[in-house]
Design a protein around this motif. Structure first.
Motif, PDB file in Angstrom:
ATOM      1  N   GLU A 131       1.201   7.955  -5.969  1.00  8.52           N
ATOM      2  CA  GLU A 131       1.459   6.460  -5.507  1.00  8.52           C
ATOM      3  C   GLU A 131       0.152   6.258  -7.327  1.00  8.52           C
ATOM      4  OE1 GLU A 131       1.930   3.785  -4.932  1.00  8.52           O
ATOM      5  OE2 GLU A 131       3.544   3.972  -3.022  1.00  8.52           O
ATOM      6  N   SER A 134       2.130   6.709 -10.305  1.00 12.05           N
ATOM      7  CA  SER A 134       2.783   5.324  -9.871  1.00 12.05           C
ATOM      8  C   SER A 134       2.442   4.101 -10.789  1.00 12.05           C
ATOM      9  CB  SER A 134       4.037   4.965  -8.744  1.00 12.05           C
ATOM     10  OG  SER A 134       4.365   6.404  -8.225  1.00 12.05           O
ATOM     11  N   LYS A 137       1.668   3.637 -14.542  1.00 10.55           N
ATOM     12  CA  LYS A 137       2.916   3.511 -14.985  1.00 10.55           C
ATOM     13  C   LYS A 137       3.802   2.516 -15.002  1.00 10.55           C
ATOM     14  CE  LYS A 137       4.809   8.811 -14.758  1.00 10.55           C
ATOM     15  NZ  LYS A 137       5.648   9.738 -13.586  1.00 10.55           N
ATOM     16  N   GLY A 138       2.832   1.776 -14.086  1.00  7.61           N
ATOM     17  CA  GLY A 138       2.524   0.346 -14.227  1.00  7.61           C
ATOM     18  C   GLY A 138       4.170   0.142 -12.857  1.00  7.61           C
ATOM     19  N   VAL A 139       3.932   0.880 -11.923  1.00  5.85           N
ATOM     20  CA  VAL A 139       4.084   0.877 -10.483  1.00  5.85           C
ATOM     21  C   VAL A 139       3.514   0.203  -9.316  1.00  5.85           C
ATOM     22  CG1 VAL A 139       6.604   1.953  -8.805  1.00  5.85           C
ATOM     23  CG2 VAL A 139       6.499   2.372 -11.665  1.00  5.85           C
ATOM     24  N   TRP A 140       3.956  -0.839  -8.539  1.00  7.41           N
ATOM     25  CA  TRP A 140       2.976  -1.224  -7.815  1.00  7.41           C
ATOM     26  C   TRP A 140       3.253  -1.103  -6.190  1.00  7.41           C
ATOM     27  CZ3 TRP A 140      -2.169  -2.379  -7.564  1.00  7.41           C
ATOM     28  CH2 TRP A 140      -2.986  -2.784  -6.476  1.00  7.41           C
ATOM     29  N   GLN A 141       2.840   0.171  -5.441  1.00  7.49           N
ATOM     30  CA  GLN A 141       3.233  -0.019  -4.098  1.00  7.49           C
ATOM     31  C   GLN A 141       4.699   0.617  -4.313  1.00  7.49           C
ATOM     32  OE1 GLN A 141       2.304  -2.889  -1.337  1.00  7.49           O
ATOM     33  NE2 GLN A 141       0.433  -2.935  -1.951  1.00  7.49           N
ATOM     34  N   SER A 142       4.946   1.774  -3.751  1.00  2.00           N
ATOM     35  CA  SER A 142       6.422   2.295  -4.485  1.00  2.00           C
ATOM     36  C   SER A 142       6.808   3.391  -2.941  1.00  2.00           C
ATOM     37  CB  SER A 142       6.971   3.509  -5.178  1.00  2.00           C
ATOM     38  OG  SER A 142       6.063   4.055  -5.248  1.00  2.00           O
TER      39      SER A 142
END
Length: 334
Positions: A131, A134, A137-142
């Protein structure tokens, strides 16, 4: 006779982080000629060339193997100093060559390893490294992680470290389950903890299974594919002890099949591990760290402090913590 120069030529090996010179205990070597090596070298020819003039070698744990092939090419060597057990040092070869081996066995409990074990458990169960990466890298809660409260913490080997890991598990509200030899089971029961009815039940019931066994002839390869196949798809296997407790290739195969669902590993069969294509490192459900359990400043002060105290005692003609005292019988220190 063992001649002890007033100014010793000391070689400190495998200081990967170049941290030794920053330790408080390093001042104990003042007045001696000290050289520090930061890389990991296994080639005997390279080591023999580097260390040819050494009076003293300082080792950390089992990072460098010292056998007759090396000792025979170090004509000035008089002392090997470290802290802890010495399975990587050929004591018979050192004795034949008149080289003293000093190593303090009185151990400070490895609190850093216990703390790091819990760091791995929390990181793996809640997907923290993934997390964090991520988010950068601009990803929120994956992903959705798993909590610890109410889940079963399996402790394989209820000794000094295993018992400390267990106590922290209780603080997290986990159910404790212990497996191991009779001594482990007896100690766990005396502490009021539950023990598994069998090894099979232990692997089946544990949500987090943490290994805390010494590596020896009895425990090498103790855990195999059949054991791992019993674990839940949601379970986590944690190994901060020794990689060789698990049969070669068994963990990679088991993770590939999803039983257990995850592993958090701090130890490897061949260290240092520098191959990014190692099969375990390529698995997304394996959290791998470079044997950091014991790598902590206070622990280093303790280990190197003991090693340096042994050098000081040797220089004063009163060697301590000697594992091959027959060398001293060959003649007094000069």
């Amino acid at each position: 006779m063992i001649e002890v120069p007033k100014r010793l030529r000391i070689e400190i090996l495998d200081d990967y982080q170049d941290v030794v010179r920053t330790l408080d205990c390093f001042s104990k070597l003042q007045g001696h000629e000290v050289r520090i090596w930061n890389d990991a070298v296994a080639d005997v020819n390279v080591l023999a060339e580097r260390l040819a003039a050494a009076d003293v070698l300082v080792l950390l744990r089992e990072r460098t193997k010292v056998d007759d092939a090396l000792v025979s090419r170090l004509p000035n060597l008089k002392l090997i100093s470290q802290n802890g057990h010495v399975p990587h040092i050929d004591l018979a070869a050192c004795t034949r060559r008149g080289v003293l081996v000093a190593s303090a066995l009185a151990q400070r409990p490895s609190y850093p390893t216990v703390e790091f074990t819990w760091g791995l458990i929390l990181a793996a169960m809640r997907n923290i490294p993934l997390e964090s990466d991520s988010l950068r890298k601009g990803v929120w809660q994956s992903t959705v992680g798993l909590g610890l409260r109410g889940r079963t913490l399996g402790i394989y080997g209820y000794g000094r470290l295993g018992s400390m890991v267990a106590q922290i598990g209780i603080a997290f509200g986990m159910e404790l389950l212990v497996w191991g030899r009779k001594g482990s089971l007896d100690r766990a029961r005396a502490d009021g903890l539950s023990t598994a009815s069998s090894k099979q039940a232990f692997f089946m019931q544990s949500d987090v299974l943490s290994l805390h066994l010494r590596l020896n002839a009895e425990t090498a390869g103790l855990i195999g594919p059949d054991d791992l196949a019993l674990m839940k798809p949601t379970a986590l296997l944690v190994n901060t002890s020794r990689a060789e407790l698990i049969q070669p290739g068994a963990l990679v195969a088991a993770l590939g099949k999803g039983q257990p669902g995850k592993a958090a590993v701090d130890v490897f069969e061949h260290e240092p591990l520098t191959d990014p294509n190692n099969p375990l490192l390529l698995l997304p459900n394996a959290l791998c760290t470079p044997h950091l359990g014991y790598v902590e400043r206070d622990n280093y002060e303790f280990a190197y402090g003991n090693a340096f105290d042994q050098i000081v005692a040797f220089a004063q003609g009163t060697p301590i913590n000697i594992h091959n005292p027959d060398v001293l019988k060959q003649g007094a220190l000069l």
